[in-house]
Design a protein around this motif. Sequence first.
Motif, mmCIF file in Angstrom:
data_model
loop_
_atom_site.group_PDB
_atom_site.id
_atom_site.type_symbol
_atom_site.label_atom_id
_atom_site.label_comp_id
_atom_site.label_asym_id
_atom_site.label_seq_id
_atom_site.Cartn_x
_atom_site.Cartn_y
_atom_site.Cartn_z
ATOM 1 N N ALA A 137 -6.164 16.620 -6.143
ATOM 2 C CA ALA A 137 -6.713 17.418 -5.038
ATOM 3 C C ALA A 137 -7.125 18.800 -5.542
ATOM 4 N N GLY A 138 -8.162 19.334 -4.930
ATOM 5 C CA GLY A 138 -8.642 20.644 -5.350
ATOM 6 C C GLY A 138 -9.455 21.322 -4.273
ATOM 7 N N ALA A 139 -9.604 22.623 -4.428
ATOM 8 C CA ALA A 139 -10.412 23.411 -3.481
ATOM 9 C C ALA A 139 -10.628 24.798 -4.072
ATOM 10 N N LEU B 210 0.879 -1.178 0.000
ATOM 11 C CA LEU B 210 0.000 0.000 0.000
ATOM 12 C C LEU B 210 0.905 1.212 0.000
ATOM 13 N N PHE B 211 0.632 2.160 -0.896
ATOM 14 C CA PHE B 211 1.449 3.371 -0.876
ATOM 15 C C PHE B 211 0.777 4.422 0.009
ATOM 16 N N LEU B 212 1.588 5.019 0.865
ATOM 17 C CA LEU B 212 1.077 6.021 1.817
ATOM 18 C C LEU B 212 1.717 7.369 1.523
ATOM 19 N N GLY C 24 -1.318 10.338 4.620
ATOM 20 C CA GLY C 24 -2.428 9.666 5.306
ATOM 21 C C GLY C 24 -3.607 10.577 5.612
ATOM 22 N N THR C 25 -3.834 11.601 4.783
ATOM 23 C CA THR C 25 -4.902 12.563 5.084
ATOM 24 C C THR C 25 -6.187 12.306 4.293
ATOM 25 N N ASN C 26 -6.185 11.222 3.512
ATOM 26 C CA ASN C 26 -7.414 10.896 2.782
ATOM 27 C C ASN C 26 -7.714 9.406 2.884
#
Length: 301
Positions: free
Chosen positions: A140-142, A62-64, A67-69
């Motif tokens: 990612a976006g915002a 598993l690639f980390l 860890g925020t999602n």
Amino acid sequence: MLLTELAKSCRALSCRVEENAPMAHFTSFKIGGPADLLVTAPDAKAAGEVLALCRERELPVLFLGNGTNMLVSDEGVRGVVLRLAGDTTAELACRDGVISCPAGLPLKVLCRFARDNGLAGLEFAYGIPGTVGGAVFMNAGAYGGQIADVLCSARALYPDGSVREVALPEMKLGYRRSVFMEEKAVVVSAVVRLTPDDPQAVTARMEEFLRRRREKQPLEYPSAGSFFKRPEGYFAGALIEESGLKGFTVGGAQVSEKHAGFVINRGGATCADVRSLASRVQEKVLRDHGVELEPEVRFIG
Ligand SMILES: Cc1cc2nc3c(=O)[nH]c(=O)nc-3n(C[C@H](O)[C@H](O)[C@H](O)COP(=O)(O)OP(=O)(O)OC[C@H]3O[C@@H](n4cnc5c(N)ncnc54)[C@H](O)[C@@H]3O)c2cc1C
């Protein structure tokens, strides 16, 4: 035995290795059981070699990022969790607004580098707590921006051991989607192109976005950000709120009172709590509004 021997080989590649590493310590949700082996590779070359060792031994990887999602199961992760060291002092070079950066770099370090060099384009990303690699993988976006707007290319490691430079169109970036999800590739670096601007104006926009985050988001609690993707034509938070689910709690997991799009860990939440809460939210929103909510957070294990 297999893992002990692998741990030794990884250390010989200058990787940091932790056995039975509690994933709760490595995720922003503060949830997750132990990973058999957590390997932090110093650079892309070492990461490639670790992947090859795992491939030979048919061990799952598993690639980390940061860890925020992620929502990691209470049983943890079997096999290897691999991540790239996030050297915050990495030398970033900028030429004509083009910056090449390692995937393990925290996004905020890249944003600050851009700001300090009077470059615009990444303001939206200031406050997204992941790595550069995680941002590319998730697109990612915002606040009307997304990483796709500034990305030129990325370098990726493939499960067969090959390394490829991938141009933007090939990445098939969509809403929280990239080709790397299907290809199970690891992004090891990325190149972004930014636009010269007044550093003060860039700073002001970044600060404004950060202010809005602090005002609207429950940043005082562990979470993985917006739990659900935005359904077309709606806002997940608004639908959840209209269903009367603000504050809805299962064990230590709660729909945030401050922002219904966030599921927070009020303390001691398990993955089972969050999953049970999320499915009950999905059921109620479907019943009330006929809208299917799809998690944005990646369920692991
Ligand atoms: C308070 C808060 C606010 C947030 N706000 C936003 C927001 O405004 N917008 C937004 O889009 N997201 C937001 N997020 C979610 C999250 O920060 C982003 O999705 C981020 O891009 C994830 O990066 P990461 O490094 O933490 O990835 P992780 O959580 O570690 O991983 C997420 C997924 O990406 C994969 N991955 C990570 N790095 C790589 C890599 N180098 N190569 C291949 N795969 C990789 C992992 O395997 C996993 O499937 C927020 C989260 C929090 C906690």
